[in-house]
Design a protein around this motif. Structure first.
Motif, short mmCIF file in Angstrom:
data_model
loop_
_atom_site.label_atom_id
_atom_site.label_comp_id
_atom_site.label_asym_id
_atom_site.label_seq_id
_atom_site.Cartn_x
_atom_site.Cartn_y
_atom_site.Cartn_z
N LEU A 5 0.85 -1.06 0.05
CA LEU A 5 -0.10 0.05 0.02
C LEU A 5 1.01 1.33 -0.05
O LEU A 5 2.06 1.33 0.64
CB LEU A 5 -1.01 -0.06 1.41
CG LEU A 5 -1.88 -1.15 1.15
CD1 LEU A 5 -2.53 -0.98 2.63
CD2 LEU A 5 -2.92 -0.89 0.19
N ALA A 9 -4.98 3.69 3.90
CA ALA A 9 -5.84 3.11 3.16
C ALA A 9 -7.10 2.72 4.01
O ALA A 9 -7.14 2.82 5.30
CB ALA A 9 -5.09 1.87 2.59
N ARG A 71 -14.98 -0.21 -2.40
CA ARG A 71 -13.56 -0.97 -2.21
C ARG A 71 -12.50 -0.48 -2.78
O ARG A 71 -12.21 0.71 -2.87
CB ARG A 71 -13.93 -2.62 -2.79
CG ARG A 71 -15.05 -3.34 -1.94
CD ARG A 71 -15.34 -4.68 -2.55
NE ARG A 71 -16.14 -5.40 -1.50
CZ ARG A 71 -17.59 -5.67 -1.54
NH1 ARG A 71 -18.10 -4.89 -2.74
NH2 ARG A 71 -18.11 -6.18 -0.78
N ASN A 72 -11.40 -1.38 -3.31
CA ASN A 72 -10.09 -0.69 -3.32
C ASN A 72 -9.68 -0.61 -4.96
O ASN A 72 -8.85 0.23 -5.32
CB ASN A 72 -9.12 -1.55 -2.68
CG ASN A 72 -9.50 -1.89 -1.38
OD1 ASN A 72 -9.73 -0.93 -0.68
ND2 ASN A 72 -8.87 -2.89 -0.78
N HIS A 80 -5.50 -0.43 -8.37
CA HIS A 80 -5.69 -0.51 -7.02
C HIS A 80 -5.31 0.84 -6.59
O HIS A 80 -4.21 1.30 -6.19
CB HIS A 80 -4.77 -1.52 -6.32
CG HIS A 80 -5.12 -1.80 -4.94
ND1 HIS A 80 -5.11 -0.73 -3.88
CD2 HIS A 80 -5.55 -2.94 -4.38
CE1 HIS A 80 -5.25 -1.46 -2.65
NE2 HIS A 80 -5.61 -2.64 -2.83
N TYR A 82 -5.10 2.23 -3.81
CA TYR A 82 -4.47 2.57 -2.37
C TYR A 82 -2.99 1.80 -2.52
O TYR A 82 -2.31 2.34 -1.56
CB TYR A 82 -5.02 2.11 -1.08
CG TYR A 82 -6.70 2.95 -1.24
CD1 TYR A 82 -6.82 3.84 -0.59
CD2 TYR A 82 -7.75 1.87 -1.38
CE1 TYR A 82 -8.15 4.71 -0.71
CE2 TYR A 82 -9.18 2.60 -1.39
CZ TYR A 82 -9.10 3.91 -0.96
OH TYR A 82 -10.38 4.49 -1.19
#
Ligand code: MN
Ligand code: MN
Length: 311
Positions: A5, A9, A71-72, A80, A82
């Motif tokens: 990450l 996050a 969500r991510n 993605h 994060y």
């Protein structure tokens, strides 16, 4: 294998379930420590610039509640968020519900702090009048930038009841003060009855581009994408009333015949590749909402903003 990450996050839902805990946007950490932060979601709970149905002051809390299912990973951009960006929920700006000027000053000051720290801000309004102080703060950091605005309304009125500052005037004031140039203002979703036949003539004289609904259904975003100067960055402002009230009833000045949820999400996705200096989602009034359809859409649109920022 997931990568590392970037920093802050969302909480892991397998440790702390999505329906629990204190609702921050997307379950991000709430902090005002900006070191190492790339992007911040913040609330502006103010509706003192509303001319019809008030209630947008309650939007930041309601959108945070709806956002716990975010969500991510953005599936279309394949990113993605994060792993690319360290993101926080900065909390809300301290607004004065009885004073427009003091509220605008507080917004300009807090945006100054965020921009100085190099943080990309995403605001949850609030009525649309608060775009005025936001873009004034932007102008101190960025010399030239354009505005892409989703809205049923042009927000280029000169005044109402003798007042120059309300949610129908921010674009007019920002062009008056040379924060924006009309040729770099692009408005999507403009529709509905007007007060007088020449209401659009000022917009035309400034070179503002409107994408009305007939043209949108004929050509999609192509007109706008072809006209955009890709050499400058953009601020993206999304007034939820750009969407049809059948898909977003929770707003103060609804106009029928607008974008569907899918069309709105798709339009925002098509802006990939542009450089953005900030985003906002304005004019959600949760008490007119049903089954959270407006706040869920607001939350999803903010996820789209995050996707654009993370690509
Ligand atoms: Mn607006
Ligand atoms: Mn509007």
């Amino acid at each position: 294998m997931s990568k590392k990450l970037a920093g802050h996050a969302p909480k892991n839902p397998l440790l702390s379930p999505r329906f629990g805990d204190i609702a921050t946007f997307a379950r991000l950490p709430h902090t005002r420590e900006l070191k190492g932060v790339d992007m911040a979601v913040l609330g502006i709970p103010f509706d003192g610039g509303t001319t019809y149905r008030p209630g947008a002051r309650f939007a930041p809390r309601a959108i945070r509640n709806a956002s716990v299912m975010n969500r991510n990973v953005h599936p279309d951009h394949g990113v993605h968020i994060y792993e690319k960006l360290s993101v926080i929920d900065w909390g809300d700006i301290n607004c004065n519900p009885l004073n427009l000027k003091k509220t605008f000053d507080a917004i300009e000051k807090d945006y100054g702090t965020l921009l100085k720290a190099g943080v990309l801000p995403i605001a949850m309004g609030g009525d649309h009048s608060v775009m005025y102080p936001i873009l004034r703060a932007m102008k101190k950091k960025h010399k030239h930038f354009g505005l892409i605005q989703f809205d049923a309304h042009t927000d280029t009125a000169d005044q109402a009841w003798g007042e120059k500052f309300h949610h129908g005037t921010p674009v007019r004031r920002l062009i008056d003060e040379k924060v924006l140039e009309g040729k770099n203002v692009f408005q999507v979703g403009i529709r509905g009855p007007l007060t007088s036949v020449d209401q659009m003539s000022w917009d035309e004289s400034q070179g503002i581009t409107h994408l009305g609904m007939d043209e949108f259904h004929a050509t999609g975003m192509r007109t706008i994408l072809a006209k955009l100067d890709t050499g400058i960055p953009y601020y993206l402002s999304f007034d939820i009333d750009g969407i049809d009230p059948a898909f977003a009833p929770g707003t103060g000045t609804p106009v029928v015949g607008g974008l569907s949820s899918y069309e709105a999400l798709s339009c925002v996705r098509k802006l990939r590749g542009l450089k953005f200096i900030g985003f906002d989602l304005m004019e959600v009034a949760p008490m007119y909402d049903h089954a959270e359809i407006t706040t869920m859409l607001a939350s999803a649109l903010i996820f789209e903003f995050m996707g654009l920022a993370a690509i």
